[in-house]
Design a protein around this motif. Structure first.
Motif, PDB file in Angstrom:
ATOM      1  N   VAL A   6       0.741  -1.189   0.049  1.00 20.75           N
ATOM      2  CA  VAL A   6       0.060   0.120   0.010  1.00 20.75           C
ATOM      3  C   VAL A   6       0.688   1.298   0.087  1.00 20.75           C
ATOM      4  O   VAL A   6       2.104   1.192   0.352  1.00 20.75           O
ATOM      5  N   ASP A  25       5.895   3.338  -0.144  1.00 19.78           N
ATOM      6  CA  ASP A  25       5.024   2.193  -0.416  1.00 19.78           C
ATOM      7  C   ASP A  25       5.319   1.400   1.117  1.00 19.78           C
ATOM      8  O   ASP A  25       6.579   1.338   1.437  1.00 19.78           O
ATOM      9  N   GLN A  74      -6.197  13.978  -1.488  1.00 22.13           N
ATOM     10  CA  GLN A  74      -5.299  13.845  -2.845  1.00 22.13           C
ATOM     11  C   GLN A  74      -5.095  15.123  -3.554  1.00 22.13           C
ATOM     12  O   GLN A  74      -5.295  16.262  -3.113  1.00 22.13           O
ATOM     13  N   PHE A 117      -0.802   3.477  -7.178  1.00 25.67           N
ATOM     14  CA  PHE A 117      -1.768   3.183  -6.136  1.00 25.67           C
ATOM     15  C   PHE A 117      -2.891   4.044  -6.270  1.00 25.67           C
ATOM     16  O   PHE A 117      -4.103   3.628  -5.838  1.00 25.67           O
ATOM     17  N   PHE A 118      -2.888   5.203  -7.126  1.00 30.59           N
ATOM     18  CA  PHE A 118      -4.143   6.005  -7.124  1.00 30.59           C
ATOM     19  C   PHE A 118      -4.200   6.278  -8.759  1.00 30.59           C
ATOM     20  O   PHE A 118      -3.535   7.260  -9.048  1.00 30.59           O
ATOM     21  N   TYR A 136      -8.413   2.777   4.824  1.00 29.68           N
ATOM     22  CA  TYR A 136      -6.905   3.295   5.034  1.00 29.68           C
ATOM     23  C   TYR A 136      -6.817   4.307   3.915  1.00 29.68           C
ATOM     24  O   TYR A 136      -6.216   5.396   3.984  1.00 29.68           O
ATOM     25  N   TYR A 137      -7.101   4.054   2.340  1.00 26.02           N
ATOM     26  CA  TYR A 137      -7.023   4.915   1.397  1.00 26.02           C
ATOM     27  C   TYR A 137      -7.923   6.125   1.591  1.00 26.02           C
ATOM     28  O   TYR A 137      -7.423   7.072   1.010  1.00 26.02           O
ATOM     29  N   LYS A 138      -9.147   5.974   2.160  1.00 24.36           N
ATOM     30  CA  LYS A 138      -9.990   6.834   2.141  1.00 24.36           C
ATOM     31  C   LYS A 138      -9.569   8.093   3.329  1.00 24.36           C
ATOM     32  O   LYS A 138      -9.757   9.404   3.056  1.00 24.36           O
ATOM     33  N   GLU A 192     -10.860  12.316  -1.567  1.00 24.53           N
ATOM     34  CA  GLU A 192     -11.442  11.535  -2.970  1.00 24.53           C
ATOM     35  C   GLU A 192     -12.798  11.819  -2.886  1.00 24.53           C
ATOM     36  O   GLU A 192     -13.409  11.885  -3.981  1.00 24.53           O
ATOM     37  N   THR A 196       2.219   4.990   1.484  1.00 27.80           N
ATOM     38  CA  THR A 196       2.508   5.600   2.332  1.00 27.80           C
ATOM     39  C   THR A 196       3.465   6.890   2.324  1.00 27.80           C
ATOM     40  O   THR A 196       4.255   6.655   1.495  1.00 27.80           O
ATOM     41  N   SER A 205      -8.482  -1.926   3.755  1.00 25.97           N
ATOM     42  CA  SER A 205      -7.680  -1.252   2.770  1.00 25.97           C
ATOM     43  C   SER A 205      -8.627  -0.130   2.245  1.00 25.97           C
ATOM     44  O   SER A 205      -7.878   0.931   2.067  1.00 25.97           O
ATOM     45  N   PHE A 264      -6.568   9.451   2.899  1.00 20.55           N
ATOM     46  CA  PHE A 264      -5.581  10.334   2.239  1.00 20.55           C
ATOM     47  C   PHE A 264      -6.195  11.383   1.543  1.00 20.55           C
ATOM     48  O   PHE A 264      -7.308  11.332   0.799  1.00 20.55           O
TER      49      PHE A 264
END
Length: 763
Positions: A383, A392, A411, A435-436, A405-407, A672, A385, A402, A409
């Motif tokens: 993932v 990563d 952007q 990753f995005f 975790y990504y929500k 996001e 980081t 997961s 961040f």
């Protein structure tokens, strides 16, 4: 009877070469022989000449024989065709020897290097080269072999031995999707063909016999045995002394392995835009981006791109730390409603929108327990980081973990363009493409907040107003008709305070005063504001509503906003944004030049006045761009910068549009999802999220002297400025802006559409 056989034997080659009665299939023509078509990778070059990627099916990059190691040529001849310099395409001794060996159960090939080239170069055994006899067992092999012999003889007639070796080594497959010696040397040893050592050359020649079975990455033992066979052949040919052969055979194969994909190069957000553009051009012209060896030259400057990526990463890493601490101190997750309350079941709802959920739901249809188990099953995942240098790490988590975790961040998206040519110089669509994949430059569209206000002032300036005209900063009520119903809208300033000052338009735009913008929108007409925004570069749909000037009439992209603002700098001409400048064929001949496409959108006077208005963010007291004073390396040699901040409802989106005399840059920062954001202006407004990215970027640009971007004022007007504009308010240049710049207009549209009561305030 014997005479007939002799005649047929003599006539047979002619029948094959002419494809008599379509029995034998197509053979290479004279034109094919003189100009063989070899699949070759197309290459992407930046404007400063850096190769950043390739497109290919069979990855080839031909090199001259002079740039190949002599060991490679010696190993090839010793192994594949020891009498290479003594035959004219067909080695009868080898043919008879191979036939004799086959009779005794020792299968040995008798093909010369030239015959192998004929087979590889012209695909003689492909389906489209077959005639009627090509479907008959044994006969088809005889016909194909005849074609190879005839083609080999013709190749020897048309080319020197050195040219044949060059073509051969540049076309054969070495395994791991490597076609040609240049790619093979890079793939297996990360070196160039002229630097190959004897043992490396022997390994690559050995692979030619069977690129799959002797691939050293996947079959190291078999590859080692085959390499040593080649070394033995080199010893027999006295290429190397016996002692050195023995020493080399005792060494292991040491790889520096790197496979190039069919789209090779760094993962960047602009690659998909380039692919779409070049693919469309190829479709219209009959070219093939994956086969024709095109050289595609981009507008992107690799140095500017690197500075943009670094600036965005530095700022976002710091901002993410602030964001995490902000929500950690509040004891909740960052997805909240308009009242700041955490949204229940947010992750579960978001998960149902993902492709992975849909795939699992289809697999476990009517099996809710198994579906739930799959969504919660933990496994190691690589993932993104900010905590590690390579951005990563590996964590053990479930699909639901997961997603959550990504929500967390924030952007970002950023684009820089030369406003005078339309050449896009840098394009950063997100934090890390690995990753995005979602591109926040062109694919992403969000409300623009106060960065949309300049289009209101543009409409005014192009219709009789001047920067020095005044409108009072006071609470106003805008009356209008919606679907036949009388409506009212009372926009608020962000501070909910009104100075009562009779502000100049320049001062009001610099301070981003909502009340003045709303009054001006009513005076010029919100439908006209939409028209002017579309004129200068906005392509997304816009609703002609009173709040359009506050950026709530539609979602727009960074790409559009940079295009639109660039029109101000380019004396009123709109330049179509470009990523490609020219395309050359494999020989370096220019086959298409993409010149700038420009169209007059607004008058030169209006355009210059808009640039002057945007300078107000730095020059007017309380201007919302004054946080740029925190970047001291921007302010040398009377440098001037113009720009506009923007922030949307609940601080969901932070924007900054920044311009210098040479470049136009747009930056967006946000979650996001719109529900992921800060909850206060001290952290969440565009001047504190997006503006610092621009500041860091321009400092790096100015420090890089090789780029040639210098400090200095904006150009003087190219036409006479008739309208009064020199009405700068008392200077407070080094004061940080006290005004915040937030627009909360989401609820207005929702309530207008539902017929409900208007909100008390619209920031």
């Amino acid at each position: 009877m014997f005479g007939l056989v002799i005649v047929l034997f003599l006539v047979y080659p002619f029948l094959v070469s002419t494809n008599f009665m379509f029995l034998f299939g197509k053979s290479p023509s004279l034109a094919d022989l003189e100009n063989p078509k070899v699949e070759q990778a197309s290459e992407l070059y930046t404007s400063d000449g850096v190769l950043i990627g390739k497109y290919f099916r069979e990855n080839r990059s031909p090199v001259p024989l002079s740039q190949m190691s002599p060991w490679l040529i010696k190993a090839l001849i010793a192994t594949e065709d020891v009498r290479y310099y003594n035959h004219s395409g067909i080695d009868l001794v080898a043919v008879l020897g191979g036939f004799y060996s086959s009779l005794h159960g020792d299968k040995r090939g008798g093909s010369t290097i030239t015959q192998q080239l004929a087979k590889n170069l012209y695909k003689i055994r492909r389906q489209q080269s077959r005639g009627a006899l090509g479907y008959i067992p044994v006969v088809s092999t005889i016909v194909a072999k005849t074609k190879e012999w005839l083609t080999a003889v013709e190749l020897e007639r048309h080319y020197t031995k050195e040219e044949i070796l060059r073509m051969y080594l540049n076309t054969v497959e070495y395994g791991s999707s490597a076609f040609g010696i240049k790619v093979a040397a890079k793939t297996f040893f990360s070196t160039s063909p002229d630097s190959l050592k004897p043992e490396e050359a022997a390994m690559l020649v050995g692979v030619l016999n069977n690129p799959t079975a002797y691939n050293p990455r996947f079959h190291p033992a078999a590859a080692l045995r085959r390499r040593n066979v080649v070394l033995d052949r080199m010893g027999q040919a006295k290429v190397l002394p016996p002692a050195q052969i023995a020493a080399l055979k005792a060494t292991p194969i040491v790889l520096n392995y790197h496979v190039e994909r069919h789209i090779d190069g760094p993962d960047t957000y602009f690659r998909s835009a380039i692919s779409q553009f070049v693919d469309a051009w190829c479709d219209s012209t009959g070219h093939d981006m994956y086969r024709d060896g095109l050289k595609i030259y981009l507008t992107i400057d690799s140095r500017l791109q690197a500075h943009a990526e670094q600036a965005l990463h530095e700022r976002m890493k710091s901002l993410q730390r602030t964001f995490d601490n902000f929500w950690r101190n509040k004891g909740k997750n960052p997805w909240v409603d308009d009242k700041g309350n955490e949204i229940p079941d947010f992750i579960e709802v978001q998960m149902k929108r993902t492709e992975s959920y849909k795939s699992l739901a289809a697999r476990y249809k009517k099996q809710p327990q198994r579906l739930d188990s799959a969504l919660n099953a933990k496994r190691p995942m690589k993932v993104f980081t900010w905590k590690h240098k390579d951005n990563d790490t590996t964590l053990v988590m479930s699909p639901l973990d997961s997603l959550a975790y990504y929500k967390h961040f924030l952007q970002a998206g950023m684009m820089t363009m030369d406003p005078f040519t339309g050449h896009i110089k840098a394009w950063v669509g997100g934090l890390d493409y690995r990753f995005f994949q979602y591109d926040h430059v062109k694919q992403g569209r969000r409300q623009a907040g106060s960065t949309f206000k300049p289009f209101v002032y543009l409409t005014a300036l192009d219709n009789g107003y001047s920067p020095c005209d005044r409108i009072p900063d006071k609470r106003v009520t805008i009356k209008y008709v919606e679907n036949g119903q009388p409506m009212e809208w009372q926009p608020d300033n962000v501070t909910r305070e009104y100075t009562g000052l009779n502000m100049t338009l320049r001062h009001a735009m610099a301070r981003s005063v909502n009340s003045v913008t709303a009054q001006l929108t009513e005076k010029v007409g919100w439908d006209n504001v939409a028209k002017y925004a579309h004129k200068v570069g906005i392509t997304s749909p816009l609703l002609p509503v009173p709040s359009i000037g506050l950026g709530s009439a539609g979602d727009v992209s960074v790409y559009e906003m940079v295009d639109a603002y660039s029109t101000f700098m380019n004396t009123g001409f709109r330049s179509e944004p470009r990523l490609v400048t020219r395309i050359e064929d494999r020989n370096g001949n220019v086959i298409k030049q993409f010149d700038p496409v420009q169209k007059r959108a607004i008058s030169a006077e209006t355009a210059w006045l808009m640039t002057y208005m945007l300078r107000g963010g730095m020059e007017e007291p309380g201007g919302t761009s004054q946080a740029l004073w925190d970047f001291p390396d921007l302010w040398h040699n009377n440098n001037q910068i113009g720009g506009k901040t923007g922030t949307t409802s609940n601080y969901s989106d932070g924007w900054y549009m920044g311009m210098t005399k040479d470049l136009m840059t747009g930056v967006w920062v946000g979650g996001e999802d719109r529900s992921i954001h800060f909850t206060g202006s001290q952290q969440g407004e565009g001047g504190r999220t997006a503006l610092p990215v621009f500041g860091k970027f321009m400092e790096k640009v100015y420090k890089d002297k090789e780029l040639g971007y210098t400090y200095g004022p904006f150009p003087k007007p190219s036409v006479k400025i008739v309208k009064k504009y020199n009405c700068v308010s008392p200077s407070e240049r080094r004061r940080r802006a006290e005004a915040v710049d937030t627009v909360a207009a989401d609820n207005l549209l929702e309530q207008m559409n539902s017929g409900g009561a208007l909100p008390d305030s619209l920031h």
